[in-house]
Design a protein around this motif. Structure first.
Motif, PDB file in Angstrom:
ATOM      1  N   UNK A 281       0.812  -1.216   0.000  1.00 26.32           N
ATOM      2  CA  UNK A 281       0.000   0.000   0.000  1.00 26.32           C
ATOM      3  C   UNK A 281       0.841   1.260   0.000  1.00 26.32           C
ATOM      4  N   UNK A 282       1.852   1.295   0.890  1.00 26.70           N
ATOM      5  CA  UNK A 282       2.702   2.483   0.963  1.00 26.70           C
ATOM      6  C   UNK A 282       3.444   2.683  -0.363  1.00 26.70           C
ATOM      7  N   UNK A 283       3.938   1.592  -0.922  1.00 27.20           N
ATOM      8  CA  UNK A 283       4.689   1.700  -2.173  1.00 27.20           C
ATOM      9  C   UNK A 283       3.790   2.222  -3.289  1.00 27.20           C
ATOM     10  N   UNK A 284       2.587   1.674  -3.357  1.00 26.43           N
ATOM     11  CA  UNK A 284       1.615   2.114  -4.361  1.00 26.43           C
ATOM     12  C   UNK A 284       1.314   3.604  -4.191  1.00 26.43           C
ATOM     13  N   UNK A 285       1.074   4.011  -2.945  1.00 30.67           N
ATOM     14  CA  UNK A 285       0.750   5.403  -2.675  1.00 30.67           C
ATOM     15  C   UNK A 285       1.892   6.328  -3.045  1.00 30.67           C
TER      16      UNK A 285
ATOM     17  N   UNK B 185      15.694  12.701  18.339  1.00 32.04           N
ATOM     18  CA  UNK B 185      15.956  11.262  18.425  1.00 32.04           C
ATOM     19  C   UNK B 185      14.655  10.458  18.387  1.00 32.04           C
ATOM     20  N   UNK B 186      13.671  10.902  19.176  1.00 38.33           N
ATOM     21  CA  UNK B 186      12.402  10.162  19.210  1.00 38.33           C
ATOM     22  C   UNK B 186      11.713  10.202  17.845  1.00 38.33           C
ATOM     23  N   UNK B 187      11.884  11.321  17.137  1.00 33.86           N
ATOM     24  CA  UNK B 187      11.320  11.408  15.792  1.00 33.86           C
ATOM     25  C   UNK B 187      11.930  10.363  14.875  1.00 33.86           C
ATOM     26  N   UNK B 188      13.246  10.220  14.958  1.00 39.08           N
ATOM     27  CA  UNK B 188      13.910   9.204  14.135  1.00 39.08           C
ATOM     28  C   UNK B 188      13.455   7.823  14.573  1.00 39.08           C
ATOM     29  N   UNK B 189      13.420   7.606  15.880  1.00 39.05           N
ATOM     30  CA  UNK B 189      13.012   6.302  16.417  1.00 39.05           C
ATOM     31  C   UNK B 189      11.642   5.917  15.883  1.00 39.05           C
ATOM     32  N   UNK B 190      10.736   6.905  15.834  1.00 37.67           N
ATOM     33  CA  UNK B 190       9.367   6.597  15.437  1.00 37.67           C
ATOM     34  C   UNK B 190       9.257   6.308  13.949  1.00 37.67           C
ATOM     35  N   UNK B 191      10.029   7.035  13.125  1.00 34.76           N
ATOM     36  CA  UNK B 191       9.734   7.001  11.690  1.00 34.76           C
ATOM     37  C   UNK B 191      10.760   6.276  10.841  1.00 34.76           C
ATOM     38  N   UNK B 192      11.944   5.987  11.391  1.00 31.46           N
ATOM     39  CA  UNK B 192      13.010   5.494  10.503  1.00 31.46           C
ATOM     40  C   UNK B 192      12.628   4.181   9.814  1.00 31.46           C
ATOM     41  N   UNK B 193      12.068   3.265  10.571  1.00 29.66           N
ATOM     42  CA  UNK B 193      11.729   1.969   9.979  1.00 29.66           C
ATOM     43  C   UNK B 193      10.675   2.112   8.897  1.00 29.66           C
ATOM     44  N   UNK B 194       9.628   2.861   9.239  1.00 25.38           N
ATOM     45  CA  UNK B 194       8.526   3.043   8.303  1.00 25.38           C
ATOM     46  C   UNK B 194       9.012   3.684   7.005  1.00 25.38           C
ATOM     47  N   UNK B 195       9.887   4.696   7.140  1.00 24.02           N
ATOM     48  CA  UNK B 195      10.345   5.403   5.948  1.00 24.02           C
ATOM     49  C   UNK B 195      11.272   4.579   5.063  1.00 24.02           C
ATOM     50  N   UNK B 196      11.761   3.429   5.585  1.00 21.91           N
ATOM     51  CA  UNK B 196      12.593   2.593   4.711  1.00 21.91           C
ATOM     52  C   UNK B 196      11.744   1.905   3.648  1.00 21.91           C
ATOM     53  N   UNK B 197      10.428   1.791   3.883  1.00 20.16           N
ATOM     54  CA  UNK B 197       9.583   1.009   2.964  1.00 20.16           C
ATOM     55  C   UNK B 197       9.752   1.503   1.529  1.00 20.16           C
ATOM     56  N   UNK B 198       9.680   2.830   1.356  1.00 21.15           N
ATOM     57  CA  UNK B 198       9.777   3.389   0.008  1.00 21.15           C
ATOM     58  C   UNK B 198      11.153   3.118  -0.590  1.00 21.15           C
ATOM     59  N   UNK B 199      12.198   3.299   0.233  1.00 18.40           N
ATOM     60  CA  UNK B 199      13.556   3.088  -0.291  1.00 18.40           C
ATOM     61  C   UNK B 199      13.784   1.619  -0.642  1.00 18.40           C
ATOM     62  N   UNK B 200      13.290   0.725   0.218  1.00 19.52           N
ATOM     63  CA  UNK B 200      13.470  -0.705  -0.064  1.00 19.52           C
ATOM     64  C   UNK B 200      12.750  -1.085  -1.352  1.00 19.52           C
ATOM     65  N   UNK B 201      11.555  -0.479  -1.552  1.00 18.16           N
ATOM     66  CA  UNK B 201      10.838  -0.760  -2.797  1.00 18.16           C
ATOM     67  C   UNK B 201      11.642  -0.254  -3.988  1.00 18.16           C
ATOM     68  N   UNK B 202      12.256   0.942  -3.832  1.00 14.86           N
ATOM     69  CA  UNK B 202      13.043   1.492  -4.933  1.00 14.86           C
ATOM     70  C   UNK B 202      14.259   0.611  -5.214  1.00 14.86           C
TER      71      UNK B 202
END
Lengths: 289, 319
Positions: A281-285, B185-202
């Motif tokens: 979903x995230x990738x699609x978005x 730091x807490x901002x990175x802790x919260x979002x770093x994993x989630x934000x990898x999704x796009x990069x991993x897809x790329x």
């Protein structure tokens, strides 16, 4: 492929760094779990490290016997369920007609929707509108104002685009109208994206507190979601009820810890099962947005 | 409907057989759209009229159109805002915290995605990802409580460990500049994993032949990262960087509001929290609307500017 020694050493370094990451991610949660299970005295005497000291479930029973917490948990679950269902209905109603290539006025409708992603009227203009609509202190304010996200709509629309048009066309030739096609072909084929968006909406509602903070005053605190209740309890001077305070000062901390566990566990139980879907979903978005 | 069904298969479907047939066939689509469009109209377009409050004397008994214009040709509240010390601090803090988030938080998911991509053990990789996504699903209230208990000065785990190792207690959340660091730091802790999704897809989109060719040429792990993976990620990085730059004056409410406390107010008050306290809490609606309008206008300018720069650089823009 055979790996050289240096490559294998590199793999181990990578694995070590990843383990470190897992540790950093889990440590705060483990810490709060351990504190919720420890005795208040041990907490105050700085004896609680990574294992419960004086293991007991008093904090949990205290939370469960405090009607403010239990009601708020039930209420938040209800609002989350209702909000998620409404959001999913609205999102599919919005996404589905837009996949028709010959829908007249599609460009204008699209622009009308997408423009809202780039600007927003702002907090106060929205607040004044909510006030004029009579939604202040009304439980519906937790459901309606943010019930449809354009980003999620785009994700669903992209998924709908992936369903072969021929399925729709043959159903239409058989005499099915758009609503039938949506209900009997598109939605049943879309369980992955529905699950993903259900997760996004449900997490948003379960975790949200700023709308309740702004739109529901403390006189109507029975409508407060668990997050806002937790915030107010953490930040108010008196904190936990005096009846609970006098037993031990450390009890306040263990009770807060137990409440955090109650507010966190539902989500932690659900999201890992949907991982495959929300990644898609995230990738699609990201691609279409 | 029947005309299409009866038509011979070779005949092309009539393109537009008049408005009536079209409406007979597709009116239900507009029916479906009615609710969502009504939603956007009511909750996204109607409040735009209330922006006028920024230029008027707010009066609870009158409609926006009836209210009197503010002094100084309507700019009274903008002038008031900029002469307000709290607001100037809020602007400074918004820019400062966003810049720090950008500098520290933007590269973090890229590095983590590169790291995860190098992890050869599949199951372990999946577990790491699952755990790394977890903080994204926690609310800022929960994270604030986790941080308060973990970093508590006397009985928090981190400070107990620091004292045990012979260091001094660190006031992570109770001193302005420590708070800023903890916030980032807490901002990175919260979002770093989630934000990898796009990069991993790329990364999965990068042609594997490039890696094979690099291996044949004798490139090691780091060479492949610098000469294959990172160039492959460049378009994604640029687009996300533009988005972040566009948000440099944008401000999140949930995160600073949940993490702040009275001691660190002078570094933690951002525009969004200022709007809440001055507008909804103290009922200065005109002032708060003016501040919000200023913020959204600057945000749009930044976004358009960042987008133009990116297009000049030869990257695909956003709009």
């Amino acid at each position: 492929m055979i790996k050289s020694k240096s490559q294998r050493a590199g793999d181990w370094v990578v694995a070590f760094l990843c383990s470190l990451l897992i540790l950093v991610c889990l440590l705060p949660l483990v810490n709060i779990l351990v504190r919720s299970l420890s005795s208040p005295e041990a907490l105050i005497r700085n004896r609680v490290w990574l294992w419960p000291v004086g293991l007991n479930f008093n904090a949990y029973t205290a939370v469960l016997s405090d009607s403010r917490y239990t009601w708020s948990l039930v209420w938040t679950a209800m609002m989350t369920g209702l909000g998620t269902v409404i959001s999913l209905i609205m999102t599919s109603l919005c996404a589905y007609p837009l996949i028709y290539p010959n829908l007249k006025g599609k460009k204008i409708i699209n622009a009308f929707i997408i423009l809202t992603m780039y600007f927003s009227a702002g907090t106060i203009p929205t607040y004044l509108l909510i006030k004029d609509l009579g939604l202040l202190n009304n439980p519906l304010v937790l459901v309606l104002p943010y019930c449809l996200s354009v980003f999620n709509m785009i994700i669903m629309r992209s998924f709908f685009y992936g369903i072969p048009e021929s399925l729709r066309e043959s159903a239409e030739i058989d005499g099915a109208g758009p609503i039938r096609v949506l209900a009997s072909i598109y939605l049943p084929l879309s369980t992955p994206v529905i699950a993903t968006l259900a997760l996004f909406y449900a997490v948003g509602r379960w975790n949200g507190y700023s709308d309740a903070l702004m739109f529901i005053s403390s006189k109507f605190r029975q409508y407060w979601p668990i997050q806002l209740l937790l915030y107010q309890i953490i930040n108010s001077a008196q904190g936990i009820d005096a009846t609970q305070m006098d037993s031990a000062p450390g009890l306040a901390d263990t009770i807060k810890a137990a409440t955090v566990m109650f507010a966190t566990i539902p989500i932690l139980c659900v999201y890992p099962w949907l991982q495959k879907y929300f990644i898609a979903g995230v990738t699609l978005g990201a691609e279409k947005g | 409907m029947n005309t299409t069904a009866r038509a011979p298969a070779v005949q092309v479907r009539p393109k537009s057989s008049g408005g009536m047939t079209y409406m007979r066939r597709y009116w239900t689509l507009y029916l479906l759209l009615a609710l969502p469009l009504a939603y956007f109209f009511i909750f996204k377009y109607l409040p735009i009229a209330n922006i006028l409050v920024a230029f008027k004397q707010y009066n609870i008994t009158k409609t926006v159109w009836q209210m009197q214009w503010a002094k100084n040709n309507g700019w009274e509240f903008f002038i008031k805002a900029f002469s307000n010390r709290d607001f100037r601090y809020a602007v400074r803090n918004t820019i400062m915290l966003n810049m720090l988030d950008l500098v520290a938080g933007f590269p973090a998911p890229i590095l983590l995605a590169l790291l995860l991509n190098e992890l050869p053990y599949r199951k372990f990789k999946r577990v790491t990802q699952t755990v790394a996504y977890m903080p994204h699903f926690l609310s800022w209230i929960i994270i604030s409580q986790l941080a308060l208990q973990l970093f508590a000065p006397t009985n928090g785990l981190v400070n107990m460990a620091l004292r045990g190792a012979g260091f001094n207690t660190i006031p992570f959340l109770n001193e302005s500049w420590h708070w800023v660091a903890t916030y980032v730091f807490l901002g990175i802790w919260q979002s770093v994993g989630w934000n990898t999704i796009i990069y991993l897809a790329a990364i999965t989109g990068i042609n594997p032949e490039l890696y094979e060719a690099a291996s044949v040429d004798g490139a090691g792990r780091f060479r492949k990262i610098f000469h294959v993976t990172l160039p492959g990620l460049k378009p994604t990085i640029v687009v996300l960087l533009i988005l972040s730059l566009g948000r440099i004056l944008g401000s999140d409410f949930d995160r600073p509001y949940a993490l702040t406390n009275k001691i660190v107010n002078d570094v933690s008050n951002v525009i969004a929290t200022f709007v809440y306290t001055s507008g909804i809490k103290s009922m200065q609606f005109s002032l708060a609307t003016a501040v919000g309008l200023f913020q959204s206008v600057v945000c749009v300018i930044f976004l358009v500017a960042a987008n133009t720069i990116a297009e000049r650089m030869g990257e695909r823009g956003l709009m």
